[in-house]
Write a protein that holds these residues in place. Structure first.
Motif, mmCIF file in Angstrom:
data_model
loop_
_atom_site.group_PDB
_atom_site.id
_atom_site.type_symbol
_atom_site.label_atom_id
_atom_site.label_comp_id
_atom_site.label_asym_id
_atom_site.label_seq_id
_atom_site.Cartn_x
_atom_site.Cartn_y
_atom_site.Cartn_z
ATOM 1 N N SER A 82 -10.103 8.111 -3.442
ATOM 2 C CA SER A 82 -9.879 8.899 -4.688
ATOM 3 C C SER A 82 -9.611 10.304 -4.071
ATOM 4 C CB SER A 82 -10.920 9.047 -5.831
ATOM 5 O OG SER A 82 -12.296 9.465 -5.167
ATOM 6 N N GLU A 142 -4.749 3.627 -0.529
ATOM 7 C CA GLU A 142 -5.628 3.115 -1.661
ATOM 8 C C GLU A 142 -6.675 2.035 -0.976
ATOM 9 O OE1 GLU A 142 -2.283 2.579 -1.713
ATOM 10 O OE2 GLU A 142 -1.995 1.972 -3.528
ATOM 11 N N HIS A 159 -14.593 7.270 -2.323
ATOM 12 C CA HIS A 159 -13.990 6.030 -2.726
ATOM 13 C C HIS A 159 -14.817 5.413 -3.624
ATOM 14 C CE1 HIS A 159 -17.190 4.326 -0.089
ATOM 15 N NE2 HIS A 159 -16.791 5.246 0.826
ATOM 16 N N GLU A 160 -14.485 4.091 -4.035
ATOM 17 C CA GLU A 160 -15.171 3.307 -5.036
ATOM 18 C C GLU A 160 -16.732 3.162 -4.941
ATOM 19 O OE1 GLU A 160 -13.358 -1.112 -4.416
ATOM 20 O OE2 GLU A 160 -12.751 0.035 -5.822
ATOM 21 N N ASP A 161 -16.888 3.049 -3.398
ATOM 22 C CA ASP A 161 -18.431 2.633 -3.108
ATOM 23 C C ASP A 161 -19.201 3.893 -2.755
ATOM 24 O OD1 ASP A 161 -18.076 0.038 -3.778
ATOM 25 O OD2 ASP A 161 -17.059 -0.153 -1.762
ATOM 26 N N PRO A 197 -18.552 4.469 -8.658
ATOM 27 C CA PRO A 197 -17.614 4.930 -7.903
ATOM 28 C C PRO A 197 -17.633 6.625 -7.680
ATOM 29 C CG PRO A 197 -16.791 3.120 -9.402
ATOM 30 C CD PRO A 197 -18.075 3.439 -9.802
ATOM 31 N N THR A 222 0.961 -1.344 0.045
ATOM 32 C CA THR A 222 0.119 0.045 0.131
ATOM 33 C C THR A 222 0.642 1.455 0.035
ATOM 34 O OG1 THR A 222 -1.886 1.104 1.048
ATOM 35 C CG2 THR A 222 -0.237 0.187 2.408
ATOM 36 N N THR A 261 -15.011 9.523 -8.145
ATOM 37 C CA THR A 261 -13.728 9.476 -8.583
ATOM 38 C C THR A 261 -13.166 10.686 -8.203
ATOM 39 O OG1 THR A 261 -14.652 10.252 -10.712
ATOM 40 C CG2 THR A 261 -14.090 8.021 -10.487
ATOM 41 N N SER A 289 -12.071 0.330 -0.407
ATOM 42 C CA SER A 289 -10.975 0.510 -1.096
ATOM 43 C C SER A 289 -11.022 1.691 -2.217
ATOM 44 C CB SER A 289 -10.289 -0.654 -1.725
ATOM 45 O OG SER A 289 -11.296 -1.340 -2.538
ATOM 46 N N GLY A 290 -9.964 1.942 -2.982
ATOM 47 C CA GLY A 290 -10.251 2.870 -4.024
ATOM 48 C C GLY A 290 -10.709 4.335 -3.813
#
Length: 476
Positions: free
Chosen positions: A358, A330, A373-375, A396, A312, A398, A355-356
């Motif tokens: 941004s 991330e 984040h992605e969710d 997501p 990470t 972004t 995760s993800g």
């Protein structure tokens, strides 16, 4: 009215814009996007109460048929503005973006990684009518500066801001930040892409590019540029000022304190936070960075902020105060660092369970940290160091940006849309109630965004897309 008449969209604010059809007939196919309030169109044909148009500016389909009225209410009005009826290739001067929208225009050939309003453009000599925007593309290794107050208008096409300069950066640029009216910093995370057919270790290069974390030369990860252009030069471009050997691995994100409080550039930045896989660093900013041999003076650092040998990497950071700095990786792990004491350990850690990541943003007046984040979006109580809740989205998130204040506004990039949230706090529980106030649809998935207050107090938003396009508009 004759062909070429210009119309302004005044209706549809409560429904996301005007319904657009492919043909004149009211039963012809409906286009998926709507023509939003504030758009300007040029008349191709007018049949009864139906207008065949091509878009001049604003958000919505490039061409189609719309109704001038609905149940007696005007949806479009004929414009008498000379700015909207200017001839091909002419330059329109505006004091700001108040009440206006620009684009989307093709700013880059690749995905745009950063858009940033120039908070200092109003302070430059002779630029009282200036509103500038920086954009950068990681894959292009290039930064552009756009003058939003000078617009080239081409009938039948989008209004395009004036491109002031292009800056080829010495590497793939991951972030940019202005530290004065004449100084710009670029964070570089990898060497430039190899030329087609060049002899290089493609497998290794692709791995490093995928990680966006190349091992560069000393000081090549953080560069300063002087924005005082030589107006007599054939091509006016910012010139290289100096590089700073603060990071060995690629630098991913920059953040200044104090952050901008309004659109007039008040409060010159005093501290810079920068993060890479190997170092989290805080530097003092010189009062005159463009003239100083030491624009940045290292003041604090933490080695391996997310652990040595881990997969990470810290990619996000934002300031809570001059003593407190938040970072995120991330994997959705947030850390709080006390930068007033020499320590390489975070004082608080918050795991979001997503995760993800941004973007992370601080709203100090509400004691909230917002993590895109992605969710969806996570809300964190900064005083207690605890996750409050997640607000989930269908796609997501972004990008995100906000303006702090008594009633602060959050703009999030969700899929191809910029969604505006009015987030308020109630009582002492700091429980956010995020309510969507508006939505703007762009031609591709949103990749970056920024917002600022205009001199008139309106909220201006810039949004960039993965197809390289950029739009700027007054959201008020």
């Amino acid at each position: 009215m004759q062909k070429g008449q210009v119309w302004a969209v005044v209706g549809g604010a409560d429904s996301g814009g005007l319904l657009v059809r492919e043909g004149q007939d009211l039963v012809s196919a409906q286009l998926p996007a709507r023509l939003e309030t504030g758009a300007v169109v040029e008349q191709v044909k007018l049949v009864g109460g139906r207008l065949n148009y091509v878009k001049v500016s604003g958000i919505g389909p490039q061409a189609g048929w719309v109704s001038l009225k609905l149940k007696g209410k005007e949806l479009l009005v004929a414009s008498k503005s000379e700015a909207d009826k200017c001839s091909s290739g002419s330059i329109v001067r505006r004091s700001d973006l108040d009440g206006q929208s620009l684009g989307p225009w093709p700013a880059h050939a690749e995905s745009v990684s950063t858009v940033l309003f120039d908070r200092f453009s109003w302070q430059r000599p002779g630029s009282a009518q200036s509103r500038r925007l920086f954009s950068s593309s990681w894959a292009e290794a290039r930064v552009c500066c756009w003058e939003l107050s000078s617009v080239e208008q081409m009938p039948g096409s989008q209004r395009t801001p004036l491109l002031l300069w292009e800056l080829p950066v010495r590497g793939l640029v991951s972030d940019i930040v202005a530290i004065s009216s004449s100084s710009l910093l670029t964070a570089v995370s990898a060497n430039p892409l190899p030329e087609t057919g060049s002899a290089c270790h493609q497998a290794d290069f692709k791995k490093r590019v995928a990680e966006q974390d190349d091992q560069l030369g000393s000081g090549d990860t953080l560069l300063a540029w002087n924005l005082d252009l030589d107006e007599e030069a054939a091509t006016a471009t910012p010139h290289f000022l100096q590089k700073f050997p603060l990071h060995v691995r690629g630098c991913h994100k920059l953040s200044v304190w104090p952050g901008p409080s309004d659109g007039l550039g008040s409060g010159a930045p005093q501290l810079l936070g920068s993060i890479s896989k190997d170092v989290l660093c805080v530097s003092r900013i010189s009062p005159e960075p463009s003239c100083s041999t030491e624009a940045l003076i290292a003041a604090w650092r933490a080695d391996d902020p997310y652990g040595k040998g881990t997969n990470t990497t810290g990619r996000h950071l934002c300031w809570e105060s001059t003593e407190s700095l938040w970072t995120g990786d991330e994997a959705g792990v947030l850390k709080v660092w006390d930068v007033s004491v020499p320590s390489s350990k975070a004082k608080t850690e918050v795991r979001l369970g997503v995760s993800g990541l941004s973007k992370i943003l601080l709203c100090p007046t509400a004691g909230l940290l917002i993590a895109a984040h992605e969710d969806g979006i996570a809300f964190v109580d900064t005083r207690a160091g605890q996750l409050i809740r997640h607000q989930y989205t269908k796609e997501p998130v972004t990008s995100a940006c906000l303006l702090d204040g008594e009633n602060w506004h959050l703009f999030a990039g969700v899929g191809c849309n910029i969604v505006q949230y009015d987030t308020r706090t109630t009582g002492s529980s700091l429980e956010p109630k995020a309510k969507a106030l508006g939505m703007w649809t762009l031609p591709a998935k949103v990749s970056a965004s920024d917002c600022i207050r205009s001199s008139a107090g309106n909220t201006l938003v810039a949004a960039a897309c993965q197809d390289g396009s950029v739009a700027a508009f007054d959201s008020s």
